[in-house]
Write an enzyme that holds these catalytic residues in place. Sequence first.
Site, PDB file in Angstrom:
ATOM      1  N   PRO A 146      -7.472   6.046  -4.537  1.00 42.12           N
ATOM      2  CA  PRO A 146      -7.586   7.406  -5.075  1.00 42.12           C
ATOM      3  C   PRO A 146      -8.427   8.274  -4.132  1.00 42.12           C
ATOM      4  O   PRO A 146      -9.459   7.826  -3.640  1.00 42.12           O
ATOM      5  CB  PRO A 146      -8.312   7.210  -6.414  1.00 42.12           C
ATOM      6  N   GLU A 184      -8.596 -11.462   6.990  1.00 43.70           N
ATOM      7  CA  GLU A 184      -7.438 -10.909   7.708  1.00 43.70           C
ATOM      8  C   GLU A 184      -7.652 -11.024   9.223  1.00 43.70           C
ATOM      9  O   GLU A 184      -6.704 -11.138   9.982  1.00 43.70           O
ATOM     10  CB  GLU A 184      -7.227  -9.446   7.296  1.00 43.70           C
ATOM     11  N   HIS A 224       0.865  -1.192   0.000  1.00 45.85           N
ATOM     12  CA  HIS A 224       0.000   0.000   0.000  1.00 45.85           C
ATOM     13  C   HIS A 224       0.896   1.235   0.000  1.00 45.85           C
ATOM     14  O   HIS A 224       1.803   1.347   0.842  1.00 45.85           O
ATOM     15  CB  HIS A 224      -0.871   0.024   1.251  1.00 45.85           C
ATOM     16  N   ASP A 243       2.831  -2.942   4.351  1.00 46.68           N
ATOM     17  CA  ASP A 243       3.078  -1.524   4.649  1.00 46.68           C
ATOM     18  C   ASP A 243       4.492  -1.431   5.210  1.00 46.68           C
ATOM     19  O   ASP A 243       4.685  -1.470   6.424  1.00 46.68           O
ATOM     20  CB  ASP A 243       2.076  -1.034   5.706  1.00 46.68           C
ATOM     21  N   ASP A 251     -11.383   1.080  -0.701  1.00 45.53           N
ATOM     22  CA  ASP A 251     -11.272   1.032   0.760  1.00 45.53           C
ATOM     23  C   ASP A 251     -12.665   0.745   1.328  1.00 45.53           C
ATOM     24  O   ASP A 251     -13.564   1.582   1.240  1.00 45.53           O
ATOM     25  CB  ASP A 251     -10.728   2.387   1.246  1.00 45.53           C
ATOM     26  N   GLY A 297      -8.776  -1.974   3.299  1.00 46.37           N
ATOM     27  CA  GLY A 297      -9.432  -1.159   4.317  1.00 46.37           C
ATOM     28  C   GLY A 297      -9.628  -1.957   5.596  1.00 46.37           C
ATOM     29  O   GLY A 297      -9.388  -3.171   5.641  1.00 46.37           O
TER      30      GLY A 297
END
Length: 363
Positions: free
Chosen positions: A117, A220, A30, A304, A155, A190
């Site tokens: 975006p 997750e 990300h 990340d 997201d 998200g």
Amino acid sequence: MCTWHRLIPKEQMDLLTYCRNLPKVELHAHLTGSLSDDTVLQLLEAKEKELGSKNSLCSAKITISKGHQRSLDECFRVFELLHSLTDSLEAIRKITQNVIQEFAEDGVRYLELRTTPKNILGKMTKKEYVDTVLEAMINEMKTCRIMVRLLVSVDRGRGVEDAWSTLSLAKQYLDHDVFKGLLVGIDVSGNPNKGNLADYIPILKEAKKCGFKLAVHLAEVKSCVEETDAVLQNGLVDRIGHGTYLLDNNGYGINNQDMILKHHIPIEICLSSNVKTESVSSFEDHHFPVWHALKHPLAVSTDDKGVFSTTLSNEYYICAKTFNLSEKDIHELCLHAVEATFLPSSDKDILRQMVKDDLSKLM
Ligand code: 6MZ
């Protein structure tokens, strides 16, 4: 300018150096979560200049530079903070450049970068956001030894309406004069504790109809069982993000294992992320070895790299060390990641050859 780690004789390399020298493919990164401490400091300085005050942001420095464990909800607060620092097109261009350069310096040969975006009143439209990211990608590919493609992220925390608008924007890039071929898919991510993924199925169906490949964060956390089942049953997923609770062996999962195995749906493996967000209790308890033993396609990834203070080399290192992988296993992981990319087959052939050539120099 980017540098490339010079190859040194294998017998002189420790495992981490060896992993740095691997020709790596990053498929789950990300953009905003990948910001290095240096980049965050640059952004803070720019913001402080803009606001004319140091006081309001000094606590942000402390929060971001910590590399310890955080719950997923805490991570999402960090993302909000980072988003407040990246609310101009200039910042988006800068972070895209820096993140690509850092991946290239870590020996990543192909990067599938993903980002949501953003539409910020008076500052940027979603289209300007995506154009800026793509322009920066093209520039960096001229100077760095790396190939980069984009996934636009939906997201789930922003709601279904926002997701439809992101999809309709993404469609504009399918046949774009300048950017054609650079946007290769859609990511659904998200906060997994927010919303229901099943509500996004009509959007995913439409995206598939348009020809987009789909990378979806699935299972997750433990509470995602039903929605995961619904998305998988619809045959919509080309790659699974995390997949922590897909298996039944911990008493929470739904056991879609047979279907995932049958359709060879690659799983993006984010070891540090899963342990640092406490969704997996330790590296040893991670689901990687279960799938690896079944020879299922897996793509070791960072998620990340900034927020979790890691690099892709470090993720390969943790994986190799924890699960006692052989050199052959590690090379196969690099090559499996090539097959799991969303590149068209002609580009995939080129990448495969590059990775094979670089791997052969390491043998
Ligand atoms: C789910 C995640 C994530 O889009 O602003 N994101 N979504 N699970 C995770 N595990 C830790 N890590 C990051 O990058 C930041 C956004 O990526 C998603 C979240 O939506 C986060 O706001 P961009 O570039």
